[in-house]
Scaffold this motif. Structure first.
Motif, PDB file in Angstrom:
ATOM      1  N   UNK A 637     -12.536  11.525  -2.549  1.00 48.83           N
ATOM      2  CA  UNK A 637     -12.109  11.038  -3.849  1.00 48.83           C
ATOM      3  C   UNK A 637     -11.735   9.572  -3.866  1.00 48.83           C
ATOM      4  N   UNK A 638     -12.062   8.853  -2.829  1.00 49.48           N
ATOM      5  CA  UNK A 638     -11.678   7.435  -2.735  1.00 49.48           C
ATOM      6  C   UNK A 638     -12.890   6.575  -3.113  1.00 49.48           C
ATOM      7  N   UNK A 639     -13.292   6.686  -4.399  1.00 51.23           N
ATOM      8  CA  UNK A 639     -14.534   6.081  -4.845  1.00 51.23           C
ATOM      9  C   UNK A 639     -14.462   4.560  -4.895  1.00 51.23           C
ATOM     10  N   UNK A 640     -13.298   4.019  -5.146  1.00 52.01           N
ATOM     11  CA  UNK A 640     -13.169   2.567  -5.170  1.00 52.01           C
ATOM     12  C   UNK A 640     -13.476   1.945  -3.815  1.00 52.01           C
ATOM     13  N   UNK A 641     -12.980   2.578  -2.727  1.00 52.89           N
ATOM     14  CA  UNK A 641     -13.290   2.089  -1.388  1.00 52.89           C
ATOM     15  C   UNK A 641     -14.766   2.321  -1.057  1.00 52.89           C
TER      16      UNK A 641
END
Length: 703
Positions: A637-641
């Motif tokens: 769920x860490x789409x920004x990274x």
């Protein structure tokens, strides 16, 4: 050669680890793979040689080194590479950690080695000779200095083909007026001394001399001068070794004396028979008389672990090897009929036997010598990745060799084959296919369909069919080549296993993963048995097994395999070796398949950092690992990274591969999906439009 010198832009000489009559051995670093190797540099080819002779010697060196490099057995030192640098011929070999038998005797103050060591060395060397003799390779200079016991107890034979090269180039001393090449007089067979025909039984005689020395502390004819030693080999019987070492078992003494028989026909028939006798000597014999119970035997010595299931070729197991003669072609030297030479040596610049071509004038011979230099230069262009130039050079060479030697001469066909390789590297697979099939026809006409060179060409034809998308045709031909190589060379010959490995790969591309996995497992098992579990070729086959397990959903099995593989690669090649990192990449992928995304992310990040450091930020393997990092971040769920990593992959592929390359388009697709996950629909739509435009551009190029 000087310390810290870089040869062939790849091997950095570090320090000298040995010197001899033929040259020097250096510890070196392979700058491309980051591993340490041994480089044997033969003495320079000086101006005292005629140019035409120099060319013959270079070509013979190339052939000898290629044959030696094809030998793959746990008991033989691996040859990685060979070449020439400023007139110095060199061979690159694996760097062994251990002591040769001469050093072991010196360490032991010239006292005999312990009996368990003697029998272990005897059996391991015999197994290696059984393999090499089946490949029609005779060592010719077996001696304690050419046999190394490594730190883990493995015994390896070194320097196949070196003695012959030394004789040809004139490095060895000669007895005045005899014309006998002086290699190592303490270990030369009577037929070598007399200048008679030499076959595999000469190696058995030399092995007998070696075993006599390590068992008693002195060679069988340890006399005052070289001539006396040679006369001893020819005319005298050796002193029975039990008179020098009474605790030596009688059965082992009988084996040594039979090996030292003057007449080759009185020695063991071949290394298979010798292996059986050594195995039998380990077993307790039934008491035939009361006194027999008191006779010393080797029964208490256990069968060494490395022999479990080890075959000596053609299905012969060490503990129960049947008597059978070595094939007739095994009675030849290192350069035999399979590699273009024979005991009755022809001029290497003349057409091969059975191949017609115009007769050679002195001018033609000089021209051929010049062409050989151009051939080397063309190969060098390929090594530098300059495939277009390399292909043009090989095509020009093929035309000139055809004019001088004939269209079906091996050298002409070799140049055409190399031109085909260059075309394949350039992605011009249809043109490569035409060349490959023409070379195949020439080799089959000149050599026959089952000659190893013809089968090698069929192997390349098959692989190129796969590159043309003709996967079923590729599969069919690979099956035929694998069967032929197994029939001609043996089912466990490296070339037969290489073809089976390619067959398994194609089966996977066809989606037949169950069949592919079975073949990969068979290849891995055969290589482990012949080469050892940590040999690079064994580990490469196990990596392919892991891919098959993953494709079939057996991720737990794949995880266990990749953990073992990463540990083995680290032991053998180091933590930062590209192959170690490849195994760790496979581990990370399968952690993801198990939905263990946090562990997968840690593995992907570490591998990405190591690959960037070792291979470079824009290397394809680095980018693949960076993508795996992004995938793991997305699943967490860490789409920004993840977006940063997807963007870096897309930018690098666009920069390196071009805007319309399929891998670039795939990376842009990943980027668009990530943008959608972040709710940035307008940006994602713009990326999709870029993809559509580039696909249209790609389609236009194909038209």
């Amino acid at each position: 050669m000087a310390e810290n010198r870089l040869i062939q832009r790849r091997y950095r000489l570090l320090d000298t680890i040995g010197r001899g009559g033929m040259g020097e051995v250096w510890r070196a670093r392979d700058e491309s793979l980051g591993r340490q190797v041994a480089v044997k540099c033969l003495k320079p080819l000086g101006p005292e040689h005629e140019p035409s002779l120099l060319q013959v010697l270079r070509e013979r060196f190339r052939r000898e080194a290629r044959v030696a490099g094809a030998l793959q057995h746990r008991g033989i030192t691996v040859v990685h590479d060979f070449g020439e640098e400023d007139g110095t011929l060199f061979i690159v070999m694996e760097l062994l950690s251990g002591r040769n038998l001469s050093q072991l005797l010196e360490d032991n103050r010239r006292q005999p080695l312990p009996l368990p060591d003697v029998t272990e060395i005897a059996e391991q060397v015999t197994a290696a000779l059984a393999y090499t003799h089946e490949q029609a390779v005779v060592h010719r200079d077996l001696k304690p200095a050419n046999i190394v016991r490594t730190a883990d107890g493995t015994v390896k034979i070194c320097d196949f083909g070196i003695a012959r090269l030394g004789h040809d180039i004139g490095f060895t001393a000669r007895l005045t007026g005899t014309g006998i090449a002086m290699g190592s007089p303490h270990y030369m067979s009577p037929e070598q001394i007399g200048g008679h025909g030499v076959d595999h039984r000469s190696d058995l005689y030399s092995l007998g001399c070696v075993l006599y020395e390590i068992a008693t502390g002195a060679p069988p004819f340890d006399l005052g001068d070289t001539w006396a030693v040679l006369v001893g080999h020819r005319d005298r019987l050796p002193e029975p070794p039990r008179t020098l070492r009474p605790d030596l078992p009688e059965s082992f003494e009988r084996i040594m004396l039979d090996l030292l028989a003057k007449d080759p026909d009185d020695r063991p028939r071949d290394a298979h028979e010798l292996g059986k006798r050594l195995s039998d000597a380990r077993q307790p014999r039934p008491a035939r008389r009361a006194a027999a119970e008191d006779e010393p035997t080797v029964a208490a010595l256990p069968l060494p672990s490395w022999t479990r299931g080890l075959t000596l070729g053609a299905g012969q197991h060490l503990a129960r090897a049947a008597h059978h003669p070595v094939p007739a072609r095994a009675a030849t030297a290192l350069t035999d009929a399979w590699t273009g030479g024979s005991e009755t040596r022809r001029d290497d610049t003349s057409p091969a036997a059975g191949v017609t071509g115009p007769p050679l004038s002195d001018g033609s011979r000089a021209a051929l010598a010049a062409l050989a230099g151009r051939h080397t230069a063309a190969l060098g262009l390929g090594r530098l990745g300059r495939w277009a130039e390399s292909g043009e050079a090989h095509r020009a060479l093929a035309a000139e060799r055809s004019r001088l030697l004939g269209p079906d001469h091996p050298d002409t066909l070799t140049s055409r084959l190399e031109a085909g390789h260059a075309l394949s590297r350039l992605g011009r697979h249809f043109e490569a296919h035409q060349l490959y099939t023409e070379v195949l026809g020439g080799r089959e006409r000149a050599l026959g369909p089952d000659h190893p060179d013809a089968l090698d060409c069929r192997h390349h034809v098959a692989l190129n069919l796969g590159r043309l998308g003709r996967l079923e045709d590729c599969r069919t031909m690979l099956e035929e080549v694998a069967a032929a190589r197994a029939r001609v060379l043996g089912a466990r010959h490296p070339e037969a296993l290489a073809t089976r490995g390619e067959l398994a790969f194609v089966l996977g591309k066809l989606g037949r993963w169950t069949a592919a996995l079975q073949v990969h497992e068979e290849v891995a098992a055969a290589r482990a048995e012949m080469l050892g579990p940590d040999h690079p070729d064994t580990l490469a086959a196990r990596y392919e097994v892991g891919i098959g397990l993953g494709r079939l959903g057996r991720t737990a099995d794949a995880l266990a395999l990749y953990r073992e593989l990463a540990a083995a690669r680290t032991r053998a090649q180091g933590a930062d070796d590209p192959e170690t990192l490849r195994a760790r990449h496979g581990l990370g992928v399968n952690l993801g398949r198990e939905r263990r995304w946090q562990e997968a992310l840690v593995e992907a990040r570490e591998v990405t950092a190591a690959r960037a450091r070792v291979l470079g930020e824009d290397h394809p393997d680095t980018l693949v690992s960076r993508r795996e990092t992004a995938v793991a971040l997305g699943w967490l769920g860490r789409w920004g990274e993840a977006l940063d990593h997807y963007r870096r992959v897309a930018d690098a592929r666009e920069r390196v591969l071009g805007t319309a390359h399929l891998d670039t388009l795939a990376a842009l697709g990943d980027l668009a999906q990530c943008l959608e996950q972040l709710g940035r629909a307008d940006e994602a739509a713009a990326v999709h439009r870029r993809i559509a435009a580039r696909r249209q551009e790609r389609a236009g190029r194909r038209q």
